[in-house]
Write a protein that holds these residues in place. Structure first.
Motif, PDB file in Angstrom:
ATOM      1  N   MET A  25     -10.545   4.517  16.755  1.00 64.41           N
ATOM      2  CA  MET A  25      -9.433   4.400  15.837  1.00 64.41           C
ATOM      3  C   MET A  25      -9.814   5.033  14.498  1.00 64.41           C
ATOM      4  N   THR A  26      -8.831   5.558  13.821  1.00 66.28           N
ATOM      5  CA  THR A  26      -9.095   6.256  12.580  1.00 66.28           C
ATOM      6  C   THR A  26      -9.293   5.274  11.437  1.00 66.28           C
ATOM      7  N   SER A  27     -10.006   5.711  10.406  1.00 67.91           N
ATOM      8  CA  SER A  27     -10.234   4.851   9.253  1.00 67.91           C
ATOM      9  C   SER A  27      -9.166   5.035   8.178  1.00 67.91           C
ATOM     10  N   GLN A  28      -8.361   6.093   8.290  1.00 70.09           N
ATOM     11  CA  GLN A  28      -7.272   6.336   7.355  1.00 70.09           C
ATOM     12  C   GLN A  28      -5.979   6.524   8.126  1.00 70.09           C
ATOM     13  N   ILE A  29      -4.897   6.054   7.537  1.00 71.91           N
ATOM     14  CA  ILE A  29      -3.578   6.189   8.146  1.00 71.91           C
ATOM     15  C   ILE A  29      -2.666   6.878   7.133  1.00 71.91           C
ATOM     16  N   CYS A  30      -1.958   7.905   7.589  1.00 70.91           N
ATOM     17  CA  CYS A  30      -0.998   8.596   6.725  1.00 70.91           C
ATOM     18  C   CYS A  30       0.233   7.705   6.577  1.00 70.91           C
ATOM     19  N   VAL A  31       0.553   7.343   5.342  1.00 66.68           N
ATOM     20  CA  VAL A  31       1.684   6.444   5.094  1.00 66.68           C
ATOM     21  C   VAL A  31       2.851   7.104   4.383  1.00 66.68           C
ATOM     22  N   ALA A  32       2.639   8.318   3.834  1.00 64.82           N
ATOM     23  CA  ALA A  32       3.726   8.966   3.094  1.00 64.82           C
ATOM     24  C   ALA A  32       3.454  10.450   2.925  1.00 64.82           C
ATOM     25  N   ARG A  33       4.535  11.165   2.610  1.00 58.94           N
ATOM     26  CA  ARG A  33       4.438  12.577   2.269  1.00 58.94           C
ATOM     27  C   ARG A  33       5.278  12.805   1.017  1.00 58.94           C
ATOM     28  N   ILE A  34       4.691  13.479   0.052  1.00 56.33           N
ATOM     29  CA  ILE A  34       5.405  13.789  -1.186  1.00 56.33           C
ATOM     30  C   ILE A  34       6.310  14.985  -0.940  1.00 56.33           C
ATOM     31  N   GLY A  35       7.534  14.879  -1.438  1.00 52.74           N
ATOM     32  CA  GLY A  35       8.493  15.975  -1.346  1.00 52.74           C
ATOM     33  C   GLY A  35       8.642  16.655  -2.691  1.00 52.74           C
ATOM     34  N   THR A  36       9.803  17.164  -2.945  1.00 52.25           N
ATOM     35  CA  THR A  36      10.061  17.915  -4.168  1.00 52.25           C
ATOM     36  C   THR A  36      10.116  16.992  -5.386  1.00 52.25           C
ATOM     37  N   ALA A  37      10.056  17.618  -6.539  1.00 52.79           N
ATOM     38  CA  ALA A  37      10.183  16.877  -7.797  1.00 52.79           C
ATOM     39  C   ALA A  37      11.594  16.304  -7.898  1.00 52.79           C
ATOM     40  N   THR A  60       6.147   4.011   7.017  1.00 53.04           N
ATOM     41  CA  THR A  60       5.825   2.602   7.162  1.00 53.04           C
ATOM     42  C   THR A  60       7.081   1.838   7.581  1.00 53.04           C
ATOM     43  N   GLU A  61       6.881   0.694   8.223  1.00 51.68           N
ATOM     44  CA  GLU A  61       8.017  -0.114   8.652  1.00 51.68           C
ATOM     45  C   GLU A  61       8.876  -0.510   7.448  1.00 51.68           C
ATOM     46  N   ASP A  62       8.232  -0.949   6.375  1.00 49.08           N
ATOM     47  CA  ASP A  62       8.913  -1.255   5.121  1.00 49.08           C
ATOM     48  C   ASP A  62       8.608  -0.118   4.155  1.00 49.08           C
ATOM     49  N   PRO A  63       9.569   0.755   3.877  1.00 46.19           N
ATOM     50  CA  PRO A  63       9.299   1.904   3.022  1.00 46.19           C
ATOM     51  C   PRO A  63       8.714   1.546   1.651  1.00 46.19           C
ATOM     52  N   LYS A  79      -6.275  -1.842   4.911  1.00 53.92           N
ATOM     53  CA  LYS A  79      -5.236  -2.298   3.991  1.00 53.92           C
ATOM     54  C   LYS A  79      -3.892  -2.508   4.688  1.00 53.92           C
ATOM     55  N   LEU A  80      -3.789  -2.054   5.926  1.00 54.06           N
ATOM     56  CA  LEU A  80      -2.537  -2.174   6.672  1.00 54.06           C
ATOM     57  C   LEU A  80      -2.553  -3.432   7.535  1.00 54.06           C
ATOM     58  N   PRO A  81      -1.383  -3.986   7.804  1.00 56.50           N
ATOM     59  CA  PRO A  81      -1.343  -5.185   8.649  1.00 56.50           C
ATOM     60  C   PRO A  81      -1.729  -4.854  10.091  1.00 56.50           C
ATOM     61  N   GLU A  82      -2.242  -5.863  10.787  1.00 58.44           N
ATOM     62  CA  GLU A  82      -2.540  -5.700  12.212  1.00 58.44           C
ATOM     63  C   GLU A  82      -1.230  -5.493  12.965  1.00 58.44           C
ATOM     64  N   THR A  83      -1.300  -4.768  14.053  1.00 59.27           N
ATOM     65  CA  THR A  83      -0.101  -4.545  14.857  1.00 59.27           C
ATOM     66  C   THR A  83       0.089  -5.709  15.835  1.00 59.27           C
ATOM     67  N   TYR A 118      -0.153   2.058  15.824  1.00 57.39           N
ATOM     68  CA  TYR A 118      -0.068   3.084  14.799  1.00 57.39           C
ATOM     69  C   TYR A 118      -0.159   4.426  15.510  1.00 57.39           C
ATOM     70  N   HIS A 119       0.676   5.376  15.080  1.00 62.91           N
ATOM     71  CA  HIS A 119       0.654   6.706  15.692  1.00 62.91           C
ATOM     72  C   HIS A 119      -0.764   7.255  15.719  1.00 62.91           C
ATOM     73  N   ALA A 120      -1.501   7.053  14.645  1.00 66.80           N
ATOM     74  CA  ALA A 120      -2.859   7.591  14.547  1.00 66.80           C
ATOM     75  C   ALA A 120      -3.774   7.041  15.635  1.00 66.80           C
TER      76      ALA A 120
END
Length: 174
Positions: free
Chosen positions: A1-13, A26-29, A86-90, A96-98
Motif C-alpha cells: 500500500m502507498t504511503s501517500q494518497i492523492c486527495v486533490a488537484r488544483i485547477g485554475t485561479a 475525497t468522500e467529503d470534499p 491521516k486518512l480514515p480506515e476504509t 482507496y484507488h491507490a
C-alpha cells in the motif's frame, strides 16, 4: 500500500487574490481542510488550506502564502497528497484507488490478465483499467459482478470477464 494518497488537484485561479479552484478526490470534499498540510507527490512543497467553500462542481480554496492571481495560476494542475495515516480506515468492501493500482489482475482460474493501472470515474460509476502484458488495456465496470474479489494482502484482484458476444453486429440503440 502507498504511503501517500492523492486527495486533490488544483485547477485554475479564481479571482485576483490567489484563490484556486480545487477538485477533491475525497468522500467529503471539505475534508481537505482538516488533513493538515497538503504536499506535492515529491514532498518538495506543502500547502495549507486556510479557507474553502463549495462551488458548482469543485471547491474554491485559499492557500497559505498564495496571495495573487499570478501565484495561483502557477499551481494549475498540481496534485496534492496527504500521508495515508491521516486518512480514515476504509470499511469492508471499500478501497482507496491507490491501493488497487499495481495489483495483479487474474481470472477466476487464477490465470494472469495483467495489472490494474487506474480507476476512473466519468460520472456513471467506477471503471477499473487493466493492462495486459500485450495488447490494449481493458476498461471494465468496477462492480461486484466483474470484480468479485479484491485481495490486498495477496496483491491481486479477481476479474470475471463478460462472456463474448456472439455475432459481429452492433446492438441497436433507440
Amino acid at each position: 500500500m502507498t504511503s501517500q494518497i492523492c486527495v486533490a488537484r488544483i485547477g485554475t485561479a479564481h479571482g485576483v487574490r490567489g484563490a484556486v479552484k480545487l477538485w477533491t478526490f475525497t468522500e467529503d470534499p471539505l475534508a481537505v481542510k482538516h488533513y493538515g498540510p497538503l504536499m506535492t507527490k515529491d514532498g518538495a512543497r506543502q500547502f495549507e488550506v486556510t479557507h474553502v467553500r463549495e462551488a458548482r462542481d469543485h471547491l474554491v480554496a485559499t492557500l497559505k502564502g498564495i496571495a495573487s492571481r499570478e501565484d495561483a495560476e502557477r499551481l494549475n494542475g498540481l496534485e496534492l497528497y496527504v500521508a495515508r495515516e491521516k486518512l480514515p480506515e476504509t470499511d469492508e468492501g471499500e478501497y482507496y484507488h491507490a491501493d488497487l493500482i499495481g495489483l495483479a489482475a487474474v481470472n477466476a482460474a487464477n490465470e494472469p490478465l495483467g495489472r490494474v493501472t487506474a480507476i476512473h470515474n466519468f460520472g456513471a460509476g467506477d471503471i477499473i483499467e487493466i493492462a495486459p502484458p500485450q495488447g490494449p488495456t481493458m476498461l471494465l465496470p468496477f462492480t461486484n459482478a466483474v470484480v468479485p474479489t479484491v485481495d490486498l494482502a495477496g496483491g491481486r484482484v479477481v476479474i470475471e470477464l463478460p462472456q463474448e458476444v456472439e455475432g459481429d453486429e452492433a446492438p441497436t440503440l433507440t
